[in-house]
Design a protein around this motif. Sequence first.
Motif, PDB file in Angstrom:
ATOM      1  N   MET A 133       0.839  -1.183   0.000  1.00 43.35           N
ATOM      2  CA  MET A 133       0.000   0.000   0.000  1.00 43.35           C
ATOM      3  C   MET A 133       0.878   1.238   0.000  1.00 43.35           C
ATOM      4  O   MET A 133       1.872   1.302   0.716  1.00 43.35           O
ATOM      5  N   ASN A 179      -3.443   3.079   4.852  1.00 50.15           N
ATOM      6  CA  ASN A 179      -2.148   3.094   5.509  1.00 50.15           C
ATOM      7  C   ASN A 179      -2.047   4.181   6.562  1.00 50.15           C
ATOM      8  O   ASN A 179      -1.089   4.237   7.295  1.00 50.15           O
ATOM      9  N   HIS A 196     -11.159  -9.925   4.395  1.00 48.31           N
ATOM     10  CA  HIS A 196     -10.744  -9.308   3.135  1.00 48.31           C
ATOM     11  C   HIS A 196     -11.799  -8.287   2.705  1.00 48.31           C
ATOM     12  O   HIS A 196     -12.995  -8.604   2.648  1.00 48.31           O
ATOM     13  N   THR A 212      -7.875  -5.005   0.509  1.00 45.88           N
ATOM     14  CA  THR A 212      -7.080  -5.031   1.736  1.00 45.88           C
ATOM     15  C   THR A 212      -7.513  -6.190   2.638  1.00 45.88           C
ATOM     16  O   THR A 212      -8.695  -6.486   2.747  1.00 45.88           O
ATOM     17  N   THR A 213      -6.539  -6.796   3.291  1.00 50.86           N
ATOM     18  CA  THR A 213      -6.818  -7.798   4.311  1.00 50.86           C
ATOM     19  C   THR A 213      -6.485  -7.196   5.670  1.00 50.86           C
ATOM     20  O   THR A 213      -5.427  -6.564   5.832  1.00 50.86           O
ATOM     21  N   GLN A 234      -2.921  -5.946   7.005  1.00 55.39           N
ATOM     22  CA  GLN A 234      -1.938  -6.955   6.610  1.00 55.39           C
ATOM     23  C   GLN A 234      -0.934  -6.350   5.636  1.00 55.39           C
ATOM     24  O   GLN A 234      -1.289  -5.602   4.724  1.00 55.39           O
ATOM     25  N   ARG A 235       0.329  -6.660   5.851  1.00 56.18           N
ATOM     26  CA  ARG A 235       1.361  -6.197   4.923  1.00 56.18           C
ATOM     27  C   ARG A 235       1.168  -6.805   3.552  1.00 56.18           C
ATOM     28  O   ARG A 235       0.767  -7.960   3.417  1.00 56.18           O
ATOM     29  N   GLN A 236       1.442  -6.025   2.515  1.00 56.27           N
ATOM     30  CA  GLN A 236       1.303  -6.505   1.135  1.00 56.27           C
ATOM     31  C   GLN A 236       2.506  -7.355   0.767  1.00 56.27           C
ATOM     32  O   GLN A 236       3.612  -7.107   1.202  1.00 56.27           O
TER      33      GLN A 236
END
Length: 286
Positions: free
Chosen positions: A1, A9, A131, A225-226, A284-286
Amino acid sequence: MDGGGCRLNGGAGGDGQGSGPQHGMITLEDLEAFSEDQLSDSGTGSFEEREMMEDEEQDRLLSYWQDVARGHRIEVPRGREQDEAHDLKDMAEPIQQLTTNNNGTHQRETVPFTLISRKEKCGDVLYETRHYDKAHWACITVKEDTYEQSIGYGFMKIMRYICQQNSLGIYLGMTIPILTVVRTEEANTSMSGAITVAYYLPSNHQAQPPQPLDPDIVIEVWPATTVYTRAFTGATNETTLMSQSNTLAEMLDSPGLYVTDSFIIAGYTNPAAAHRVNEIWFIQRQ
């Protein structure tokens, strides 16, 4: 993100802090507490009479907002921004519409998501992984002297957009939750940034979002996004939010899974309610 903006973010940096038990967003329920008798029709009588009634209505609305704001430790002075007072009278009809719409004829739309997993212990849900699809959100990033003031001013501006201050000039409809994106110091140790108040555009406005008349509000396309999310009840001040953040971090026990310089508070109910319903989200990190 990517960084910056109003996306999940966390938005821009800044200072934000506060304390006390009665904090959080000014919500639809606050508006509904303003009775229709207080929003009397000013469309009859002479021009002078209508003008006088409109001025009285504006004063009543301003007084109402000041009462609501004081409950959240937010100051709403007459001289802060001229349109903060004058635009209140324009919300009279939308507030009536909001009250009518929530007497059973319309339901508030919930932001759609897909449940990925649920962590439970002894029958209690510890946290969920969800999600959320790509979608349009109206958001405003605010940096006031305190965290509570930022929440209050940001939500009042968003509410104007929802009610009438949009390119269609209509009440758009309420969606839940209203999100507050909170910036933090490294590793979520304390709040450090301007907050972002975000409103999910109803499904019938997702394809062509009405544009805000307020230049401080922007329409953002948030990517899919998760999130890791945990429900909690009660106050939403800096102390409780950092405590909830620490609790979820301990449960996940893996900082590499999620973004650590911001988190999100999802609000579902009136913050003045005895049993406030909230969630804390880690991205969650991408």
